[in-house]
Design an enzyme around this catalytic site. Structure first.
Site, PDB file in Angstrom:
ATOM      1  N   TRP A   1       0.574  12.669   3.970  1.00 19.20           N
ATOM      2  CA  TRP A   1       0.077  12.239   2.658  1.00 19.20           C
ATOM      3  C   TRP A   1       0.823  11.022   2.113  1.00 19.20           C
ATOM      4  CZ3 TRP A   1      -3.550  13.481  -1.088  1.00 19.20           C
ATOM      5  CH2 TRP A   1      -3.280  13.015  -2.389  1.00 19.20           C
TER       6      TRP A   1
ATOM      7  N   ASP B   1       1.239   6.492  -4.287  1.00 19.95           N
ATOM      8  CA  ASP B   1       1.541   5.200  -4.922  1.00 19.95           C
ATOM      9  C   ASP B   1       2.370   4.227  -4.073  1.00 19.95           C
ATOM     10  OD1 ASP B   1       0.767   7.095  -6.755  1.00 19.95           O
ATOM     11  OD2 ASP B   1       2.388   6.717  -8.170  1.00 19.95           O
TER      12      ASP B   1
END
Ligand SMILES: *[C@@H]1O[C@H](CO)[C@@H](O)[C@H](O)[C@H]1NC(C)=O
Ligand SMILES: *[C@@H]1O[C@H](CO)[C@@H](O)[C@H](O)[C@H]1NC(C)=O
Ligand SMILES: *[C@@H]1O[C@H](CO)[C@@H](O)[C@H](O)[C@H]1NC(C)=O
Ligand SMILES: *[C@@H]1O[C@H](CO)[C@@H](O)[C@H](O)[C@H]1NC(C)=O
Ligand SMILES: *[C@@H]1O[C@H](CO)[C@@H](O)[C@H](O)[C@H]1NC(C)=O
Ligand SMILES: *[C@@H]1O[C@H](CO)[C@@H](O)[C@H](O)[C@H]1NC(C)=O
Length: 600
Positions: free
Chosen positions: A76, A79
């Protein structure tokens, strides 16, 4: 260059409508974390507990991994953090979960590049190993101090979910790859000021300095009834060690928590970027925030008022949070930096998946960074910026195809015979239709605005539009991603132009749960515009659309099942009731990036 024209048979059209199944998933941000935590607790997701274990990217995920976008090898990513140029290298840090393709145990990982296209992965930079960041090493930035040495400011989420700002320094500033970082012994450097929510206090900006020599940084927060007032808190420091809360730089009463604030100067004239502390008559400022409430990045252009150390948008009607967005598709938690090598201001943004949490786990990965974009002020308006992919990406172009002067009759679809594949860069220019006040179906009136895109998709005929491109399309058009213009008419405003990206038919897969929302927004036209222009960057599961030279941008995620390899075609189409003319199409295949290994 050959094109092949045909009208879609009516029976086919009917079928196409019937098979359009719109399934939505709720993911992203807080809800995604909660959902992921629940699935883990229920034993539906297994989380790796060995950071050295090899990443397992399943066969399901392989066709959708990108060829030239930044993506970690698995698991994963969210930002972008602290992008900088330092000693010959572009550095990108990013929010990463090294144990599963779900949000959760987030830390900073790091990659370096000479061109922001080919990358070397360097692994973890900041791990969750202190009381103040045990529950997450969250987003932040990099600032260059006087000696040119970069310093990280980031948010730690503590064991009891309180947020603190912290500092880290390079262990060896002479290492151009900046491989090792040391957290300051005196962390945290900033705590939640009284009256604010300790678990809504995050994402420090790059710091800047005014003529008083005092450093300033912003931290995102909210306050008020239900936390509805979004704000950026201004902190000051003389030594970059002790930070005092001063006041709110700006706020908006209806927007909720402001994540990832970004505050930077832009030139009133010209495309060059500015270093973060630039002020003066030749400068305006952009204030961007990421709204936790709806997961979109909003900005405005305005004045940095030095006397009060506050910000005022030039046009309050389109203030930060209620007006313009960087991108009208999937794009969040973005961050800019000043590239002092090339004098550009460059924007990174996170593009998340449109698949479900379970599908992300099955794919083995989730999240990518959009192609970095140069941003500068649109001097025509001064109230919006323009965005364009960095020119470095053009090095991947090969096999150029050019097509000129194609008239598209109402309802016509024309295949570009020499263009196919899942890694493409396409630029197309349509002649601007000579719009007159005319019969527009009532549901297409401009009053319904950009929601025309999402309510009706590409299949609703107007007078002018939809017309545009179909990419990642099978020969029978059962799979297609339509990117198109649409003219809407209102008695009040006259004609307005929309640009939309329709995902409703982007996959026939029944194995994946896909969010197929159609995105769109207005794109402004001026008297002297000669063409309606689109540029599309197509890369397996992502389509980035730049309309009118970057006035409006849309990023979409798509997961075609049959439109793969040579079966992924490109079409021009006109579904309006009036003819349109394509002036030029230029298309390139895009090479895949190679992983590099910089030796130092
Ligand atoms: C991630 O994708 C989901 C599904 O499309 C969407 O609901 C969510 O808002 C997205 N989150 C972000 C941060 O973009
Ligand atoms: C972690 O994974 C690595 C690589 O597969 C392996 O060599 C090591 O033994 C594993 N460690 C544990 C504790 O399982
Ligand atoms: C603080 O923020 C959290 C969300 O992070 C929320 O659940 C909580 O209700 C807020 N507390 C107050 C007092 O508003
Ligand atoms: C921060 O606060 C301390 C204590 O009040 C003060 O001594 C210092 O000057 C302040 N620093 C700044 C930059 O305002
Ligand atoms: C890799 O992931 C797939 C799909 O989740 C799973 O079926 C397979 O067992 C995994 N392989 C290994 C070696 O863990
Ligand atoms: C054009 O319109 C028809 C309905 O009239 C629709 O079925 C077809 O899919 C549309 N074409 C595109 C590209 O959306």
């Amino acid at each position: 260059m050959e094109i092949r024209r045909y009208k879609i048979p009516v029976a086919g059209l009917f079928l196409l409508c019937l098979i359009t199944v719109v399934s939505r998933v709720q993911a992203g941000g807080y809800s995604a974390s909660l959902e992921a935590a629940r699935l883990v607790a229920e034993g539906k997701i297994t989380v790796e507990n060995n950071v050295s274990a090899p990443i397992n990217n399943s066969r399901l995920g392989i066709p959708y991994r990108t060829g030239y976008h930044f993506q970690p090898k698995g698991y994963w990513m969210n930002d972008p953090n602290g992008p900088v140029y330092y000693k010959g290298y572009y550095h990108l840090f990013y929010q990463y979960n090294p144990f599963a393709a779900i949000p959760g145990t987030i830390e900073w990982h790091h990659a370096v590049s000479k061109d922001m296209i080919h990358w070397q992965y360097l692994g973890a930079t900041l791990r969750r190993d202190q009381w103040y960041d045990a529950n997450g090493v969250w987003s932040g930035s990099i600032t260059f101090l006087d000696d040119g040495v970069p310093v990280i400011l980031y948010t730690g989420n503590s064991v009891d979910n309180k947020q603190y700002q912290a500092r880290a320094d390079p262990a060896d500033p002479s290492d151009p790859l900046l491989r090792n970082w040391i957290k300051a012994s005196y962390n945290p450097i900033a705590e939640t000021p009284p009256g604010y929510n300790t678990s809504q206090f995050r994402d420090p900006t790059e710091a800047w300095r005014l003529s008083d020599g005092v450093w300033r940084m912003l931290v995102g927060a909210n306050y008020g009834d239900g936390g509805l007032i979004g704000t950026a808190l201004l902190f000051k420091s003389t030594d970059f060690v002790t930070w005092n809360y001063s006041h709110r730089l700006h706020e908006n009463p209806t927007t909720g928590m402001w994540e990832c604030p970004d505050f930077f100067p832009v030139r009133v004239k010209g495309k060059k970027g500015l270093e973060p502390s630039a002020v003066g008559p030749h400068v305006l400022h952009v204030l961007k925030v990421s709204l936790d409430l709806n997961k979109h990045d909003y900005y405005s252009v305005g004045k940095y008022l030095l006397e009060t150390d506050t910000y005022a948008p030039l046009n309050p009607a389109i203030d930060t949070g209620i007006g313009l967005r960087y991108d009208y598709g999937k794009y969040y938690a973005s961050k800019t930096f000043f590239d002092h090598k090339t004098q550009r201001r460059i924007l990174y943004g996170w593009t998340n998946e449109s698949t479900s949490t379970m599908d992300d786990v099955a794919k083995g990965w989730a999240g990518l960074q959009s192609i970095p974009r140069v941003v500068w002020l649109d001097k025509r308006t001064s109230t919006n910026i323009l965005q364009w992919p960095i020119k470095e990406v053009q090095k991947l172009r090969h096999g150029k195809i050019t097509v000129k002067n194609v008239n598209l009759k109402a309802g016509e679809v024309a295949r570009l015979m020499d263009v196919s594949g899942v890694q493409l860069d396409i630029e197309v220019a349509f002649k601007i239709p000579d719009v007159k006040q005319g019969a527009t179906p009532p549901e297409l009136l401009a009053e319904s605005g950009p929601s025309v895109c999402s309510q009706k998709g590409a299949s609703v005929k107007g007078m002018y539009g939809p017309f545009g491109l179909l990419v990642l399309a099978t020969d029978d058009l059962k799979e297609q991603t339509a990117v198109y213009f649409y003219f809407v008419y209102s008695k009040k405003d006259g004609w307005k132009t929309l640009v939309c990206s329709d995902q409703s038919r982007s996959t026939v897969s029944t194995n994946l749960m896909v969010d197929k929302t159609t995105y769109g927004s207005y794109v402004r036209l001026y008297e002297d515009d000669k063409f309606l222009k689109l540029r599309l960057l197509v890369d397996h599961s992502v389509v980035e659309t730049f309309a009118q030279g970057g006035r409006t941008v849309i990023t979409s995620r798509v997961y075609p099942q049959d439109a793969q390899g040579k079966n992924a075609h490109v079409f021009l189409f006109n579904n309006g009731t009036e003819p349109v003319t394509v002036d030029t199409v230029e298309a390139w295949n895009m090479g895949a990036v190679k992983f590099v290994d910089y030796k130092h």
